[in-house]
Structures are given as structure tokens and as C-alpha cells.
Design an enzyme around this catalytic site. Sequence first.
Site, PDB file in Angstrom:
ATOM      1  N   ASP A 159      -4.170 -11.042   2.112  1.00 27.15           N
ATOM      2  CA  ASP A 159      -3.281 -11.632   1.109  1.00 27.15           C
ATOM      3  C   ASP A 159      -2.658 -12.961   1.549  1.00 27.15           C
ATOM      4  O   ASP A 159      -1.803 -12.997   2.434  1.00 27.15           O
ATOM      5  CB  ASP A 159      -2.136 -10.674   0.777  1.00 27.15           C
ATOM      6  CG  ASP A 159      -2.615  -9.293   0.337  1.00 27.15           C
ATOM      7  OD1 ASP A 159      -3.530  -8.753   0.979  1.00 27.15           O
ATOM      8  OD2 ASP A 159      -2.061  -8.754  -0.625  1.00 27.15           O
TER       9      ASP A 159
ATOM     10  N   GLU B 142      -3.929 -13.124  -4.438  1.00 27.52           N
ATOM     11  CA  GLU B 142      -2.991 -12.700  -5.484  1.00 27.52           C
ATOM     12  C   GLU B 142      -1.550 -13.140  -5.243  1.00 27.52           C
ATOM     13  O   GLU B 142      -0.743 -13.111  -6.167  1.00 27.52           O
ATOM     14  CB  GLU B 142      -3.060 -11.179  -5.675  1.00 27.52           C
ATOM     15  CG  GLU B 142      -2.411 -10.368  -4.597  1.00 27.52           C
ATOM     16  CD  GLU B 142      -1.440  -9.346  -5.191  1.00 27.52           C
ATOM     17  OE1 GLU B 142      -1.496  -9.095  -6.398  1.00 27.52           O
ATOM     18  OE2 GLU B 142      -0.619  -8.840  -4.427  1.00 27.52           O
TER      19      GLU B 142
ATOM     20  N   ASN C 293      -2.005  -6.571  -7.928  1.00 24.86           N
ATOM     21  CA  ASN C 293      -0.999  -6.273  -8.949  1.00 24.86           C
ATOM     22  C   ASN C 293      -0.246  -7.503  -9.442  1.00 24.86           C
ATOM     23  O   ASN C 293       0.436  -7.445 -10.467  1.00 24.86           O
ATOM     24  CB  ASN C 293      -0.002  -5.230  -8.433  1.00 24.86           C
ATOM     25  CG  ASN C 293       0.737  -5.691  -7.191  1.00 24.86           C
ATOM     26  OD1 ASN C 293       0.118  -5.987  -6.167  1.00 24.86           O
ATOM     27  ND2 ASN C 293       2.057  -5.745  -7.258  1.00 24.86           N
ATOM     28  N   HIS C 294      -0.350  -8.633  -8.729  1.00 28.19           N
ATOM     29  CA  HIS C 294       0.291  -9.872  -9.192  1.00 28.19           C
ATOM     30  C   HIS C 294      -0.677 -10.789  -9.942  1.00 28.19           C
ATOM     31  O   HIS C 294      -0.372 -11.974 -10.146  1.00 28.19           O
ATOM     32  CB  HIS C 294       0.908 -10.625  -8.014  1.00 28.19           C
ATOM     33  CG  HIS C 294       2.091  -9.932  -7.406  1.00 28.19           C
ATOM     34  ND1 HIS C 294       3.246  -9.678  -8.123  1.00 28.19           N
ATOM     35  CD2 HIS C 294       2.292  -9.429  -6.157  1.00 28.19           C
ATOM     36  CE1 HIS C 294       4.114  -9.052  -7.333  1.00 28.19           C
ATOM     37  NE2 HIS C 294       3.554  -8.882  -6.146  1.00 28.19           N
TER      38      HIS C 294
ATOM     39  N   HIS D 179      -2.543  -5.417   0.136  1.00 30.79           N
ATOM     40  CA  HIS D 179      -1.288  -5.217  -0.596  1.00 30.79           C
ATOM     41  C   HIS D 179      -0.069  -5.004   0.286  1.00 30.79           C
ATOM     42  O   HIS D 179       1.004  -5.526  -0.025  1.00 30.79           O
ATOM     43  CB  HIS D 179      -1.374  -4.063  -1.600  1.00 30.79           C
ATOM     44  CG  HIS D 179      -0.089  -3.810  -2.342  1.00 30.79           C
ATOM     45  ND1 HIS D 179       0.454  -4.724  -3.234  1.00 30.79           N
ATOM     46  CD2 HIS D 179       0.776  -2.766  -2.315  1.00 30.79           C
ATOM     47  CE1 HIS D 179       1.591  -4.231  -3.723  1.00 30.79           C
ATOM     48  NE2 HIS D 179       1.809  -3.054  -3.175  1.00 30.79           N
TER      49      HIS D 179
END
Length: 264
Positions: free
Chosen positions: A8, A39, A67-68, A175
Site C-alpha cells: 500500500d 489505494e 476499500n478506499h 490493508h
Amino acid sequence: MRILFIGDVVGSPGRDMVKEYVPKLKTKYKPHFTIINGENAAHGKGLTEKIYHSLIQSGADAITMGNHTWDKKEIFDFIDDVPNLVRPANFPEGTPGKGITYVKANGKELAVINLQGRTFLPPLDDPFLKADELIAEAAKRTPYIFIDFHAEATSEKLALGWYTDGRASAVVGTHTHVQTADNRILPKGTAYITDVGMTGPYDGILGMDRETIIKRFKTNLPVRFTVAEGKTTLSGVVIDIDDQTKKAVKIERILINDDHMFFE
């Protein structure tokens, strides 16, 4: 086949690390494909078209999300137009974008799948059933299948790893932003790690300004999250897949920061 995956990317500090170190990592490891989770790349949440292209220019062959995905609303304007951006495949039918893409190099083709967990995250369609569907689809084209499973719970990530062992070439978790030390090859030949970690601020809390996060814990009041400044880190993995057996044979962790120096 060799795959380089970068965890990430958080804000401009993460993008700067990608720009500086991905070319060096590609020189050192000579991967056939480089995949980056983007993300959090735009101010810590979401992705813009400009940043998408900057990550591609820095060496990414494909960019995965989580999720973003929808936090920067301009993504609706370009997600269907760029070739190698994948959002979680288990969003409902009709959601913009795609959850699988194929990248090619030197006569090899890699399927890149993005899935999102449902434990402690907003509920989506079943990632296990979606994995079945997309692995079956991808296997008609290539034996090389890579899954970025963007999930909160260690148990859910482990479950998907074991569930797809021998069917996916690699299942890497994203994540939680903290690299885990459980990288391994599962019995049927799938490379696995619970979380690759993050690329971005090193002295923040999961990439965010630490004083803001501490205030949130102490007061339970809403705060505005901002990307931390200062020292930076890069987290990733390198995965080797045997071209004869099509099984993973090695997964090596990469961690670059003031406490873990990079040697070219």
C-alpha cells in the site's frame, strides 16, 4: 516467472519511495512483472488519474486497490479507461472498473486479481466464491495467477490462502500496513504472506500523522486524518514461480527504511 509487489502506497511520501526505489529493485531482482497497491496513493485515501499514471511511469505493470477505491471521486471518470487498474472484484455486479486484468511480457502472461475481505470491513460479495470464478476464468488463459487480498482479519487472509492453494500462484495480503513475517510456500505451491506492509511514512501510525491518531484514541472524538511527514519506508515481496511446474518456489520480503537498509 518473477513478480515484484509493492505494498500500500500512502500519499506523496509513498510515491516518492516508489519513484526512487522501484527502478533500483527492478534492476536488482529483474522481475517479469511489477504490481503496486495504490489505494492510499492520493493523500492517503484513493487514487487520481495523474497518480495512476505516475505509478505506471515509476515501473508498475498493474495497480491494485481496496476499500478506499472510491474515496477520490474522479476515479469514476477514468477507471474504465485505463488498462491495468483493478479494484476489488467482489464489488456488486455493475460496479465500474474490473477486478481482474492480464499483463504480458517476454511471452508470459500474468492474471492479476484484486479481492476485498468482509471481516471488519464494509460487506461485499463473497470473496471466496469470486476467487473460484476468476481463477477458473484466468486458468483458461494462463497458469500464472496473482491475488492481492485486501483484508483486515488475519484469519480471513489465511483462509483464502489455504482455499486457493495450488490454484493461485500467489496470495498476498494488503490493508493493515504492517509487514508480517509469515511469508511461505503453501503445500500445493501457492506463495503466501498475510500482509506485505505499506510504502510511505515510517514514523506515523499506519502512514497517518501520529499525534492525530493518538488524539483520536484518547478522546474518541472525530479528527481529520493527514499523511505523516518525515522518514519513509517501502514494503514489498518478490515471488518466484517455476516455469515448469507453475508452482511458487520462493517469496522474499522487502523492507527498506532507516532500520533496514537497501543494498543494490
